[in-house]
Design a protein around this motif. Structure first.
Motif, PDB file in Angstrom:
ATOM      1  N   HIS A  67      -2.359  -9.403  15.600  1.00 51.27           N
ATOM      2  CA  HIS A  67      -3.349 -10.255  16.260  1.00 51.27           C
ATOM      3  C   HIS A  67      -4.183 -10.939  15.186  1.00 51.27           C
ATOM      4  O   HIS A  67      -4.982 -10.293  14.512  1.00 51.27           O
ATOM      5  N   ASP A  68      -3.943 -12.237  15.020  1.00 55.07           N
ATOM      6  CA  ASP A  68      -4.647 -13.035  14.022  1.00 55.07           C
ATOM      7  C   ASP A  68      -4.515 -12.364  12.637  1.00 55.07           C
ATOM      8  O   ASP A  68      -3.418 -12.311  12.097  1.00 55.07           O
ATOM      9  N   ASN A  69      -5.597 -11.880  12.109  1.00 51.33           N
ATOM     10  CA  ASN A  69      -5.592 -11.300  10.769  1.00 51.33           C
ATOM     11  C   ASN A  69      -5.515  -9.772  10.785  1.00 51.33           C
ATOM     12  O   ASN A  69      -5.875  -9.119   9.812  1.00 51.33           O
ATOM     13  N   LEU A  70      -5.020  -9.214  11.888  1.00 54.60           N
ATOM     14  CA  LEU A  70      -4.962  -7.759  12.031  1.00 54.60           C
ATOM     15  C   LEU A  70      -3.551  -7.349  12.429  1.00 54.60           C
ATOM     16  O   LEU A  70      -2.977  -7.911  13.359  1.00 54.60           O
ATOM     17  N   GLN A  71      -2.986  -6.394  11.690  1.00 48.99           N
ATOM     18  CA  GLN A  71      -1.654  -5.886  11.982  1.00 48.99           C
ATOM     19  C   GLN A  71      -1.676  -4.364  12.025  1.00 48.99           C
ATOM     20  O   GLN A  71      -2.419  -3.728  11.290  1.00 48.99           O
ATOM     21  N   PHE A  72      -0.835  -3.806  12.911  1.00 51.49           N
ATOM     22  CA  PHE A  72      -0.655  -2.360  13.011  1.00 51.49           C
ATOM     23  C   PHE A  72       0.810  -2.034  12.732  1.00 51.49           C
ATOM     24  O   PHE A  72       1.707  -2.675  13.303  1.00 51.49           O
ATOM     25  N   ILE A  73       1.037  -1.038  11.887  1.00 48.04           N
ATOM     26  CA  ILE A  73       2.382  -0.679  11.448  1.00 48.04           C
ATOM     27  C   ILE A  73       2.559   0.828  11.579  1.00 48.04           C
ATOM     28  O   ILE A  73       1.692   1.603  11.179  1.00 48.04           O
ATOM     29  N   LEU A  74       3.704   1.236  12.136  1.00 54.14           N
ATOM     30  CA  LEU A  74       4.111   2.634  12.171  1.00 54.14           C
ATOM     31  C   LEU A  74       5.112   2.879  11.049  1.00 54.14           C
ATOM     32  O   LEU A  74       6.063   2.105  10.883  1.00 54.14           O
ATOM     33  N   SER A  75       4.906   3.931  10.291  1.00 57.48           N
ATOM     34  CA  SER A  75       5.827   4.288   9.213  1.00 57.48           C
ATOM     35  C   SER A  75       6.047   5.792   9.236  1.00 57.48           C
ATOM     36  O   SER A  75       5.173   6.562   9.656  1.00 57.48           O
ATOM     37  N   THR A  76       7.212   6.217   8.769  1.00 58.45           N
ATOM     38  CA  THR A  76       7.519   7.637   8.776  1.00 58.45           C
ATOM     39  C   THR A  76       8.396   7.993   7.588  1.00 58.45           C
ATOM     40  O   THR A  76       9.211   7.181   7.128  1.00 58.45           O
ATOM     41  N   ASN A  77       8.193   9.203   7.086  1.00 58.83           N
ATOM     42  CA  ASN A  77       9.130   9.791   6.139  1.00 58.83           C
ATOM     43  C   ASN A  77       9.931  10.845   6.886  1.00 58.83           C
ATOM     44  O   ASN A  77      10.183  10.698   8.081  1.00 58.83           O
ATOM     45  N   PHE A 102       0.850  -1.187   0.000  1.00 64.26           N
ATOM     46  CA  PHE A 102       0.000   0.000   0.000  1.00 64.26           C
ATOM     47  C   PHE A 102       0.887   1.239   0.000  1.00 64.26           C
ATOM     48  O   PHE A 102       2.065   1.192   0.364  1.00 64.26           O
ATOM     49  N   GLN A 103       0.296   2.340  -0.439  1.00 61.88           N
ATOM     50  CA  GLN A 103       1.005   3.620  -0.496  1.00 61.88           C
ATOM     51  C   GLN A 103       0.899   4.281   0.865  1.00 61.88           C
ATOM     52  O   GLN A 103      -0.177   4.688   1.292  1.00 61.88           O
ATOM     53  N   SER A 104       2.009   4.410   1.544  1.00 61.68           N
ATOM     54  CA  SER A 104       2.004   4.974   2.889  1.00 61.68           C
ATOM     55  C   SER A 104       2.114   6.498   2.873  1.00 61.68           C
ATOM     56  O   SER A 104       1.376   7.189   3.559  1.00 61.68           O
ATOM     57  N   HIS A 105       3.043   7.046   2.091  1.00 63.67           N
ATOM     58  CA  HIS A 105       3.270   8.486   2.068  1.00 63.67           C
ATOM     59  C   HIS A 105       3.283   8.989   0.626  1.00 63.67           C
ATOM     60  O   HIS A 105       3.650   8.263  -0.299  1.00 63.67           O
ATOM     61  N   GLU A 106       2.883  10.236   0.477  1.00 63.96           N
ATOM     62  CA  GLU A 106       2.894  10.934  -0.798  1.00 63.96           C
ATOM     63  C   GLU A 106       3.825  12.146  -0.693  1.00 63.96           C
ATOM     64  O   GLU A 106       4.050  12.673   0.408  1.00 63.96           O
ATOM     65  N   PRO A 107       4.386  12.604  -1.810  1.00 63.98           N
ATOM     66  CA  PRO A 107       5.213  13.822  -1.756  1.00 63.98           C
ATOM     67  C   PRO A 107       4.380  15.022  -1.322  1.00 63.98           C
ATOM     68  O   PRO A 107       3.239  15.191  -1.741  1.00 63.98           O
ATOM     69  N   LYS A 121       2.818   7.851  10.463  1.00 67.43           N
ATOM     70  CA  LYS A 121       1.472   7.336  10.266  1.00 67.43           C
ATOM     71  C   LYS A 121       1.329   5.963  10.908  1.00 67.43           C
ATOM     72  O   LYS A 121       2.264   5.162  10.880  1.00 67.43           O
ATOM     73  N   LEU A 122       0.145   5.732  11.460  1.00 67.60           N
ATOM     74  CA  LEU A 122      -0.208   4.426  12.010  1.00 67.60           C
ATOM     75  C   LEU A 122      -1.191   3.761  11.052  1.00 67.60           C
ATOM     76  O   LEU A 122      -2.267   4.299  10.790  1.00 67.60           O
ATOM     77  N   TRP A 123      -0.817   2.595  10.551  1.00 65.25           N
ATOM     78  CA  TRP A 123      -1.625   1.879   9.567  1.00 65.25           C
ATOM     79  C   TRP A 123      -2.205   0.615  10.176  1.00 65.25           C
ATOM     80  O   TRP A 123      -1.529  -0.086  10.939  1.00 65.25           O
ATOM     81  N   ARG A 182      -6.611  -5.194   3.447  1.00 60.16           N
ATOM     82  CA  ARG A 182      -7.072  -3.825   3.289  1.00 60.16           C
ATOM     83  C   ARG A 182      -6.359  -2.963   4.311  1.00 60.16           C
ATOM     84  O   ARG A 182      -6.364  -3.257   5.504  1.00 60.16           O
ATOM     85  N   SER A 183      -5.717  -1.913   3.844  1.00 64.57           N
ATOM     86  CA  SER A 183      -4.956  -1.028   4.718  1.00 64.57           C
ATOM     87  C   SER A 183      -5.723   0.277   4.932  1.00 64.57           C
ATOM     88  O   SER A 183      -6.353   0.804   4.013  1.00 64.57           O
ATOM     89  N   LYS A 184      -5.646   0.789   6.144  1.00 59.16           N
ATOM     90  CA  LYS A 184      -6.331   2.025   6.497  1.00 59.16           C
ATOM     91  C   LYS A 184      -5.455   2.812   7.449  1.00 59.16           C
ATOM     92  O   LYS A 184      -4.931   2.270   8.416  1.00 59.16           O
ATOM     93  N   CYS A 185      -5.307   4.086   7.170  1.00 55.16           N
ATOM     94  CA  CYS A 185      -4.517   4.964   8.032  1.00 55.16           C
ATOM     95  C   CYS A 185      -5.344   5.346   9.253  1.00 55.16           C
ATOM     96  O   CYS A 185      -6.381   5.998   9.131  1.00 55.16           O
ATOM     97  N   GLN A 186      -4.875   4.946  10.425  1.00 50.61           N
ATOM     98  CA  GLN A 186      -5.610   5.206  11.659  1.00 50.61           C
ATOM     99  C   GLN A 186      -5.272   6.567  12.265  1.00 50.61           C
ATOM    100  O   GLN A 186      -6.158   7.289  12.720  1.00 50.61           O
TER     101      GLN A 186
END
Length: 457
Positions: free
Chosen positions: A121-131, A93-98, A136-138, A210-214
Motif C-alpha cells: 500500500h503506497d510506501n508500505l509493504q508486508f512480507i512473509l519469510s521463513t527458514n 535486510f537481515q531476515s533470519h539468523e542462525p 516472520k512477518l516484516w 526501514r524494515s521491522k519484524c512485526q
C-alpha cells in the motif's frame, strides 16, 4: 519479455533482459550469496529475493520514463512500442539468523526457504519469510528524510541577537534599523556566516526503507518448512513441512491449527511426504497440496477441522509399462501454482510441467516436456543425487505462458496453441560458472527415497 499492450495478436518475443546483482568475474562465489527463493509482488512492481545468508533483497520496477512528451503522436507511438521491464535495487535486510535448538541439539540455518508478499500500500509493504523452522512477518516502509547541508542560526530577530550576546564575546549593538544583522556578520567567524541562498540549506532528499519484524511464528514444525501461502481473506496463511500443514492467523503468533497431518503412527509405514501447499486465489476455503507420489489433493476447509480426506485428487496415471523405481522418484511434485483465474493449476516435477483443469482430475490438459532427454540417464542422475533436484514453475499475468528452469542456465517457456511443443529455450547469461565451496545438505525427501529403494528390485 517484450510485449505490446495494443497489439495482443502479435507473437511475443522473449529475450534476456537484465541481470540483478551481477557478480564480478574475479570475485569468488560465496555460499551465503546463493539465491534460494524469489517472489514478485502481485502487481509486479517489486521483487523480493531470499538467499542462504538469511537476507532479503528488494528490487523496485524502474522503467517508467518521466520525460515523455505529451504530444498525441508521441503517446501513440509509445503505446505501440515494446516495453522492457527494468528493476533497480531498493533495499535489503537481515531476515533470519542462525539458531540452535537446544532441545533437539540441531542447528537451524538462516537460509530463506520461501518469501511471500502479503500486501502493498503506497510506501508500505508486508512480507512473509521463513527458514526451516521460523516464519516472520516484516513491515517495510519508505520514509522521506531531508538532509540539512548547513545550519545557520536565524538572525533577523532582536531577541535572538540579544540571547546570543552571552555566547559571543565582543558583540556590540547598534541603533541602525538593520544593525543587529550587520553587527553579527562582522563579529561572527566566517564558518558561522549564513548561506546566501536559503534553499541551499537543504542538501537533498532520499527515500530510505526501514524494515521491522512485526510477528514471529515459531515452534510449530518438527520438520523443515517447505512452503508458505497467503489466503485470499488477508487474515490467515498456511505453512507446510514434510508431514503437516498448519493454519495461522496473521495477528496470532503463539498459536496455530494443524489442519493436515500425514504422519503415521509408525514411521516405517511412511509412503509419501508433502512437498508444496497453495491456497486458492479466489476461494479462501480451498487448499491444494502436492506429495512425493505425484498427487495433488484439493481440500475444503469447511468440511472438517482436520482435512485428512481430500475433496479431489489430481493424478496422472501413466501406462504400467513406463513405470520404474526411477520414474516414481521423478514423479514427485516439487511446486504447484494456482493460476489467477482459479480454474487451472500448474505443477512441476523433475521431468516435466503439467497444466491441470480444476474440473478434470484424471489427466492434465497439457504436458510440457522439459527433461525428456534425460530419461535414459536416470540411473546416473540417481547415483550423483541430481534426480532429487527441485525446480519451480511460474506463469504470466494473462495465464497464457508458463515457464520453468532447467540445467545449463536454461529457462523453458511454453505457450499452448503456439504450435511449438518443445517451447522456447532461453539461456540466462550471467556469472554462474563458479561453484560454492560447500554444497547444501540433501533434502529430507532424498533420505526417504533411498530408504524406499529397499522395497524395489
Amino acid at each position: 519479455m517484450a510485449y505490446s499492450d495494443s497489439a495482443p495478436s502479435v507473437p511475443l518475443r522473449w529475450n534476456f533482459s537484465q541481470v540483478l546483482g551481477q557478480q564480478l568475474p574475479s570475485e569468488p562465489l560465496q555460499n551465503d550469496d546463493i539465491i534460494t527463493t524469489v517472489a514478485f509482488e502481485k502487481r509486479g512492481d517489486y521483487l523480493a529475493v531470499g538467499d542462504r545468508g538469511g537476507r532479503i533483497v528488494i528490487f523496485e520496477r524502474d522503467d517508467r520514463n518521466t520525460n515523455v512528451s505529451s504530444n498525441r503522436r508521441d503517446l501513440e507511438q509509445r503505446d505501440f512500442a515494446l516495453r522492457h521491464p527494468k528493476f533497480r535495487y531498493k533495499t535489503e535486510f537481515q531476515s533470519h539468523e542462525p539458531e540452535f535448538d537446544c532441545l533437539k541439539s540441531v542447528e537451524i540455518e538462516e537460509k530463506i526457504n520461501k518469501v511471500r508478499w502479503w500486501m502493498t500500500h503506497d510506501n508500505l509493504q508486508f512480507i512473509l519469510s521463513t527458514n526451516d523452522k521460523t516464519i516472520k512477518l516484516w513491515k517495510v516502509k519508505e520514509y522521506k528524510v531531508k538532509h540539512v547541508k548547513e545550519m545557520a542560526p536565524p538572525l533577523c530577530s532582536e531577541n535572538m541577537l540579544l540571547a546570543e550576546r552571552s555566547f559571543v564575546p565582543g558583540l556590540e549593538t547598534t541603533s541602525a534599523a538593520n544593525g543587529y544583522r550587520l553587527e553579527w556578520i562582522e563579529k561572527t567567524p566566517q564558518n558561522h556566516l549564513p548561506p546566501q541562498d536559503v534553499d541551499s540549506e537543504i542538501g537533498g532528499i532520499e527515500n530510505p526503507f526501514r524494515s521491522k519484524c512485526q510477528k514471529v511464528y515459531a515452534s510449530a514444525h518438527s520438520f523443515n518448512i517447505n512452503s508458505i501461502s497467503n489466503n485470499s481473506d488477508y487474515e490467515t496463511f498456511v505453512s507446510a513441512d514434510d508431514l503437516r500443514i498448519n493454519l495461522w492467523n496473521l495477528e496470532v503468533s503463539d498459536q496455530c491449527f494443524n489442519i493436515i497431518d500425514m504422519k503415521p503412527s509408525n514411521m516405517e509405514d511412511l509412503t509419501e511426504v508433502i512437498t508444496s501447499a497453495e491456497f486458492h486465489p479466489l476461494h479462501c476455503n480451498l487448499l491444494a497440496y502436492s506429495s512425493s507420489q505425484g498427487l495433488i489433493r484439493l481440500s475444503d476447509l469447511r468440511h472438517a477441522a482436520i482435512c485428512d480426506h481430500a475433496s479431489r485428487i489430481f493424478q496422472h496415471r501413466e501406462s504400467n509399462g513406463s513405470k520404474s523405481f526411477f520414474t516414481e522418484i521423478t514423479s514427485s511434485i516439487s511446486d504447484i501454482k494456482f493460476l489467477n483465474d482459479g480454474q487451472h493449476l500448474l505443477s512441476r516435477n523433475y521431468m516435466n510441467m503439467k497444466l491441470w483443469d480444476m474440473r478434470r482430475e484424471s489427466s492434465p490438459v497439457a504436458i510440457f516436456k522439459i527433461h525428456e532427454h534425460l530419461r535414459p540417464k536416470l540411473r546416473e542422475l540417481y547415483n550423483n543425487d541430481c534426480i532429487f533436484d527441485k525446480f519451480g514453475c511460474c506463469f504470466s499475468g494473462d495465464g497464457l505462458h508458463f515457464a520453468s528452469g532447467s540445467y545449463s542456465n536454461l529457462l523453458r517457456i511454453f505457450s499452448p496453441g503456439s504450435g511449438r511443443e518443445e517451447g522456447i529455450k532461453l539461456e540466462i547469461r550471467g556469472n554462474s560458472d563458479s561453484v560454492p565451496t560447500d554444497s547444501p545438505p540433501p533434502p529430507p525427501l532424498q533420505v526417504y527415497s533411498r530408504r524406499q529403494s529397499s522395497h524395489h528390485p
